[in-house]
Design a protein around this motif. Sequence first.
Motif, PDB file in Angstrom:
ATOM      1  N   GLU A 440      58.572 -68.415  43.990  1.00 14.27           N
ATOM      2  CA  GLU A 440      58.531 -67.670  42.506  1.00 14.27           C
ATOM      3  C   GLU A 440      57.558 -66.352  42.755  1.00 14.27           C
ATOM      4  O   GLU A 440      57.738 -65.401  42.377  1.00 14.27           O
ATOM      5  N   SER A 441      56.709 -66.855  43.883  1.00 20.00           N
ATOM      6  CA  SER A 441      55.724 -65.850  44.131  1.00 20.00           C
ATOM      7  C   SER A 441      56.304 -64.738  45.076  1.00 20.00           C
ATOM      8  O   SER A 441      55.298 -63.897  45.445  1.00 20.00           O
ATOM      9  N   THR A 442      57.286 -64.999  45.576  1.00 16.50           N
ATOM     10  CA  THR A 442      57.682 -63.955  46.571  1.00 16.50           C
ATOM     11  C   THR A 442      57.960 -62.550  46.009  1.00 16.50           C
ATOM     12  O   THR A 442      58.402 -62.159  44.885  1.00 16.50           O
ATOM     13  N   PRO A 443      57.103 -61.665  46.648  1.00 16.55           N
ATOM     14  CA  PRO A 443      56.797 -60.201  46.083  1.00 16.55           C
ATOM     15  C   PRO A 443      58.233 -59.292  46.365  1.00 16.55           C
ATOM     16  O   PRO A 443      59.063 -59.608  47.365  1.00 16.55           O
ATOM     17  N   PRO A 444      58.487 -58.525  45.803  1.00 21.54           N
ATOM     18  CA  PRO A 444      59.470 -57.562  45.958  1.00 21.54           C
ATOM     19  C   PRO A 444      59.266 -56.955  47.341  1.00 21.54           C
ATOM     20  O   PRO A 444      58.133 -56.621  47.645  1.00 21.54           O
ATOM     21  N   GLY A 481      65.377 -69.430  52.968  1.00 19.52           N
ATOM     22  CA  GLY A 481      64.016 -69.487  51.786  1.00 19.52           C
ATOM     23  C   GLY A 481      63.379 -68.136  51.707  1.00 19.52           C
ATOM     24  O   GLY A 481      63.651 -67.202  52.749  1.00 19.52           O
ATOM     25  N   ALA A 482      62.570 -67.955  50.882  1.00 20.06           N
ATOM     26  CA  ALA A 482      61.671 -66.521  50.821  1.00 20.06           C
ATOM     27  C   ALA A 482      60.365 -66.988  50.427  1.00 20.06           C
ATOM     28  O   ALA A 482      60.038 -67.773  49.397  1.00 20.06           O
ATOM     29  N   ALA A 483      59.337 -66.199  50.839  1.00 22.38           N
ATOM     30  CA  ALA A 483      57.692 -66.914  50.460  1.00 22.38           C
ATOM     31  C   ALA A 483      56.936 -65.291  50.688  1.00 22.38           C
ATOM     32  O   ALA A 483      57.480 -64.685  51.569  1.00 22.38           O
ATOM     33  N   PRO A 484      55.981 -65.429  49.984  1.00 20.33           N
ATOM     34  CA  PRO A 484      54.929 -64.309  50.387  1.00 20.33           C
ATOM     35  C   PRO A 484      54.446 -64.512  51.834  1.00 20.33           C
ATOM     36  O   PRO A 484      54.327 -65.483  52.173  1.00 20.33           O
ATOM     37  N   PHE A 485      54.274 -63.268  52.227  1.00 20.02           N
ATOM     38  CA  PHE A 485      53.313 -63.274  53.786  1.00 20.02           C
ATOM     39  C   PHE A 485      52.214 -62.323  53.540  1.00 20.02           C
ATOM     40  O   PHE A 485      52.098 -61.635  52.638  1.00 20.02           O
ATOM     41  N   ASN A 486      51.633 -62.316  54.681  1.00 20.20           N
ATOM     42  CA  ASN A 486      50.518 -61.439  55.069  1.00 20.20           C
ATOM     43  C   ASN A 486      50.360 -60.058  54.408  1.00 20.20           C
ATOM     44  O   ASN A 486      51.446 -59.405  54.358  1.00 20.20           O
TER      45      ASN A 486
END
Lengths: 562, 149
Positions: A440-444, A481-486
Amino acid sequence: MKNRYYASIRKKILISMILVPVVPFILCLGLGYHYFTTSLETSTIASLKRIVSDHRQMIESFLTERTNDLEFILHATPFADLKRPETLLRVFNNLQARSGAFLDLGVFDADGRHVAYHGPYELKSKDYGGEAWFQRTMTEGIYISDIFLGYRRVPHFIIAVSTEENGRRWAIRATIDTHYFTKLVEMVRIGKTGEAYLLNADGVLQTRQRSGRELMQQPLDQVAYPDAPSSIRTYLARDATGERFLYATTWLKDKGWLLVIRQEKADAFRSLNAAVYGIVLISIIGLGAIVAVAFYVTGRIVHKMKAMDTEKESLNQQLIRAQRLAELGEMAAGFAHEINNPLQIIRSEQALMDLNFGELKEAGMLAPSETLEEIDDAMAQIKLQVERCAGITQAILKFGRQNEPKLQNVDLRSFIPQITGMVAKKASVNGIEIVQDIAESTPPIHGDPGQLQQVLLNLLNNAMDAVMQLHGPAGGSITIGAAPFNGGQARIMVGDNGCGIESENMKKIFSPFFTTKPVGKGTGLGLSVCYGIIHAMGGSMAVDSMPNCGSTFSIVLPPAAS
Amino acid sequence: MEQMKMMLVDDEERFLATTQKLLQKKGYDVLVAAGGKEALEILEKKIIHVVVLDVKMPGMDGLQTLKEIKTRFPLVEVIMLTGHATVESAVDGLKSGATDYLMKPTGLEELIQKAEEAFEKWRRMEEKIRLATSKKYMKSPREILREAK
């Protein structure tokens, strides 16, 4: 080469990390030590001087008091009275009551004859007229002798006083108990090794030395004499045994005796030694800590540097690879463009042949035969192969002449499910399960949705091919999958449990024309196009794979523009 | 019903010859030109409805030729034939007035289909022009009088 470089950096950091704190540390300790020892020495010497001065005063007053005792007798009792033994006994007893230091008492007439004596020796009637002490007593009135043997052959010293009565001089003499006197002089106690003794003007011991020398011997110490009669001289010297001693010397007033007090240096400066041990201990611990910290920190720094260099190296290699890919793309595109013209001609020629054959057949000029069928088949094959070539050149052109991406903000949380939906049917037909794992926290992100769709579809199709190759019609699984990264970036992962990539192929996986698919099934351009697209968007793409376990492609995309 | 007249422009002689033969066999009236200049010369002399124009040619290239055709013979429909798979070169052509584009290698059927569509467009345009011209001749008498003044 590389290792030497790190070793030299390590050495430099270590040296500066150790030297910089150690120098002030040592200076601090040294300075502290210097001032502390100086002040301690000063105070030790001052206290020694005070002791010497007090002790001198005590000995002087003892001698003065004893002399006064005798003078009192001399003036209180007439010569004729004192000659009588019973009077002498009474007087002597009185005298001993005043001080136990008196050993005997004798009365002398003007000629030096011992007219009366009370004491342990048989000295009565002896003639002292020629003795130096008697003559000096007669002329000076008071005389205190050095230690001497005398008639009794025992070391002793005497106090003699004389007076004049009815025109005749007479004198009394008392012997002072040397044990008593020695005890008095010795009574000084400083530390464990402190001792005091008296020397006469010739440097002969007037009291016993606790450390072993007896009366009338020469002490084993080097004695330095004070400059002025009432001053105190302090100095350091070794005695005959080689031990270092701290000495203080002073002259007794009105008497040519030298009071010497000495103490072992180590004893006198014991607290100094304690301080030295403390300083040494602190130095060892402090230096050890500095060195340990320096080694630890240097290790950390060099390790960090190595890691950073490795990272830089790999980034560099990625850059070089991307550049090489771009050049290759340019070249391939030019090549494809040139190939298209001859392909066009082949195609036209084939169409013309086809048409002509058709006419001939219709006109009945060619009887149906096996040969004719073969020719027809060959013609169809030419057409097919030209189509294939066209497919390849077009794919190459797509790869080489990448459109400028039209960047916009994309919300992966809704974008990825759309794409998954496009392949859902094909996946379910082939028994492949698609798992979505989108945080849910994956940024645009910032990218071209059309091109991103092309990339993800390509990856999903590859993944489906891979799982079908390993599992057949059931058992395949794909995870997207998708997730926030650095730093606000997002990472998309496409993983499968398919056949994986052989390690020797990992390096070539993004190179154009590299394919493991059978001839005619793939152009080997899909992944290289994907790679180019992601790079043009400012992202990066990587793969991780284990043969027969599966592969995971990861894409990192830049954060959305605000 | 008017017959479509086509012209192929390409620097590949063999392509021109074979395609011309093919199209003629299919019953089309086809002229060929080996370059932009030659194409313009032919357009001066003959009526051509549809031009199939290669983008990349030595001398006067496809885009230049297209612009020249569109200024001098605005009614002629032009189909760009491109070796580039990129949309950009095609888009450039469309912006400069091309009717459509084809990618090499193109099949005969595809070529004929696009040409027919272009010709259809030409015919509609021709129709409109004819209508507009005839309206001009069928002016009201009052108008004619006014003009006479």
